[in-house]
Scaffold this motif. Structure first.
Motif, PDB file in Angstrom:
ATOM      1  N   LEU A   1       0.828  -1.206   0.000  1.00 47.15           N
ATOM      2  CA  LEU A   1       0.000   0.000   0.000  1.00 47.15           C
ATOM      3  C   LEU A   1       0.866   1.261   0.000  1.00 47.15           C
TER       4      LEU A   1
ATOM      5  N   VAL B   1       1.629   2.026  -3.506  1.00 47.74           N
ATOM      6  CA  VAL B   1       0.545   2.732  -4.189  1.00 47.74           C
ATOM      7  C   VAL B   1       0.728   4.238  -4.037  1.00 47.74           C
TER       8      VAL B   1
ATOM      9  N   TRP C   1      -2.091  -0.943  -7.994  1.00 47.56           N
ATOM     10  CA  TRP C   1      -3.366  -0.794  -7.288  1.00 47.56           C
ATOM     11  C   TRP C   1      -4.097  -2.129  -7.161  1.00 47.56           C
TER      12      TRP C   1
ATOM     13  N   VAL D   1      -4.829  -2.831  -3.199  1.00 47.37           N
ATOM     14  CA  VAL D   1      -6.045  -2.238  -2.642  1.00 47.37           C
ATOM     15  C   VAL D   1      -7.208  -3.200  -2.845  1.00 47.37           C
ATOM     16  N   ARG D   2      -7.618  -3.856  -1.761  1.00 51.73           N
ATOM     17  CA  ARG D   2      -8.678  -4.858  -1.835  1.00 51.73           C
ATOM     18  C   ARG D   2      -9.915  -4.447  -1.047  1.00 51.73           C
TER      19      ARG D   2
ATOM     20  N   ASP E   1      -7.899  -0.745   3.064  1.00 58.64           N
ATOM     21  CA  ASP E   1      -6.666  -0.668   2.274  1.00 58.64           C
ATOM     22  C   ASP E   1      -6.541   0.700   1.617  1.00 58.64           C
ATOM     23  N   PHE E   2      -7.639   1.139   1.005  1.00 60.60           N
ATOM     24  CA  PHE E   2      -7.614   2.454   0.349  1.00 60.60           C
ATOM     25  C   PHE E   2      -7.328   3.559   1.364  1.00 60.60           C
TER      26      PHE E   2
ATOM     27  N   ALA F   1      -3.606   3.568   2.124  1.00 65.91           N
ATOM     28  CA  ALA F   1      -2.881   4.128   0.984  1.00 65.91           C
ATOM     29  C   ALA F   1      -3.059   5.644   0.922  1.00 65.91           C
TER      30      ALA F   1
END
Length: 392
Positions: free
Chosen positions: A115, A118, A348, A352-353, A357-358, A361
């Motif tokens: 992450l 990302v 990504w 990012v799952r 996660d997002f 990041a």
């Protein structure tokens, strides 16, 4: 000597903190070499990235070698490679001796590092786009390049995208869109560059012949890993099938041992090509162990050094010509598009799952861009955050 030590220590720090694969490495390099130390401009950095996309081998390592050569000559290129590569070589050798039976691919801290990658790549794409794709035509080239790279994900297509971007830039960009080419130090002459390219080709031809004539495991090991480094475009995970074919069918190791090394390689910083260190240690017969690991590492990275040192004097002679500047502006915009596509896939899509996660990041991106924290600290925060994600 001061410049040589500077190159070594800076690349060593990058080798200790650059997680996330070759695209993320380019983001770390940009932050360190362009933004922080100003060893080269955005335009020159994009030029080097474009050159290394054309060459077979580990693209991020080649970019580091090129910057090291620019800063401190041929020895500087060697030290830049050594510093960036050494940490993962040591760690993977340690894995080979002690931890190759463990599965680290699903570790929470490793997911946090992905992450962080990302955020690093997103920052690099944003910053490079602001400098290199800020006009209507250059933005169009970048967007078209990103779409093409996403629709047909192949290293060969990437090379075609760069060539097409250069052609469009040459034909369509105005003179004010093409920034003057930055002068590069004459670290290598064309005659020296030609010798490096000749050595690359000679080894590619001679090693298989020597292997067939002299049944020796050291020669076979060097030949297998040299060809892996010389014939794979795109670097990173693209080299895995060729490495597997080089070490498993001859009986040097089992599939299980190979996959264990691949899992370990995901957990260490630096280039994935250093998987060769693990494979050289566990391969059989002798030379294996530390000697086999070092031999495999030298063989797989030697083509990268020969190609970069050989191509640089010709590349920089061409890029300095006024007629070539518009083409380079198109190439730079194409590189931005390719990096934007890579930000989505694989960076990504592999990291990012979930919404959490997002969120992590996004926090890492803010720490980099708003609070201006150094990348190594953001990497550490992301690793700790990855450990906490399963509890959210």
């Amino acid at each position: 000597m001061n410049r040589l030590l500077e190159v070594l220590f800076v690349s060593l720090r990058l080798g200790l903190t650059s997680f996330g694969g070759p695209i993320a490495h380019l983001g770390y390099f940009r932050e360190e070499y362009v933004k922080r130390r100003k060893w080269l401009t955005e335009e020159s950095y994009a030029d080097v990235v474009a050159l290394c996309q054309f060459l077979p081998g580990p693209a991020s390592s080649q970019v580091g070698i090129a910057i090291g050569i620019r800063r401190a000559g041929l020895l500087g290129g060697l030290l830049a490679w050594a510093g960036f590569t050494l940490p993962s070589v040591v760690l993977l050798m340690a894995f080979a001796y002690a931890l190759h039976g463990l599965d680290v691919r699903d570790a929470g801290w490793l997911h946090g590092l992905m992450l962080a990658a990302v955020a690093v790549v997103a920052q690099a794409v944003w910053g490079m786009a602001a400098k290199l794709a800020n006009g209507k035509m250059t933005a169009a080239i970048a967007i078209a390049s990103a779409v093409a790279a996403l629709l047909v994900p192949s290293p060969f297509v990437q090379a075609g995208i760069i060539a097409a971007s250069g052609l469009i830039g040459w034909r369509c960009l105005r003179e004010d869109d093409a920034r003057p080419a930055e002068a590069w130090p004459a670290a290598i002459g064309r005659r020296t560059g030609a010798w490096f390219l000749a050595a690359f080709g000679a080894l590619l031809i001679a090693l298989p012949l020597l292997r067939a004539a002299v049944p020796n495991h050291a020669i076979a090991l060097f030949d297998g890993f040299y060809r892996a480094g010389a014939l794979v475009f795109g670097g990173g995970h693209v080299v895995l099938p060729l490495l597997q074919q080089s070490v498993v069918p001859p009986g040097w190791m089992t599939d299980g041992q190979f996959l264990a090394g691949y899992g370990a390689a995901q957990a260490v910083p630096g280039p994935l090509f250093t998987l060769a260190a693990y494979l050289g240690v566990v391969s059989g017969p002798a030379p294996n162990g530390i000697a086999g690991g070092l031999l495999a590492v030298a063989a797989i990275f030697l083509p990268a050094y020969l190609l970069v040192a050989g191509a640089l004097p010709f590349w920089h002679a061409i890029r300095a010509k006024p007629a070539f500047r518009s083409a380079l502006a198109g190439v730079n915009a194409g590189v931005v598009g390719i990096l934007a596509a890579a930000l989505y896939d694989p960076v990504w899509t592999s990291a990012v799952r979930t919404p959490a996660d997002f969120g992590l990041a996004l926090i890492a991106f803010g720490l980099l861009t708003v609070w201006k924290l150094p990348p190594w600290l953001v990497v550490a925060v992301s690793a700790l955050g990855g450990l906490a994600l399963p509890y959210l």
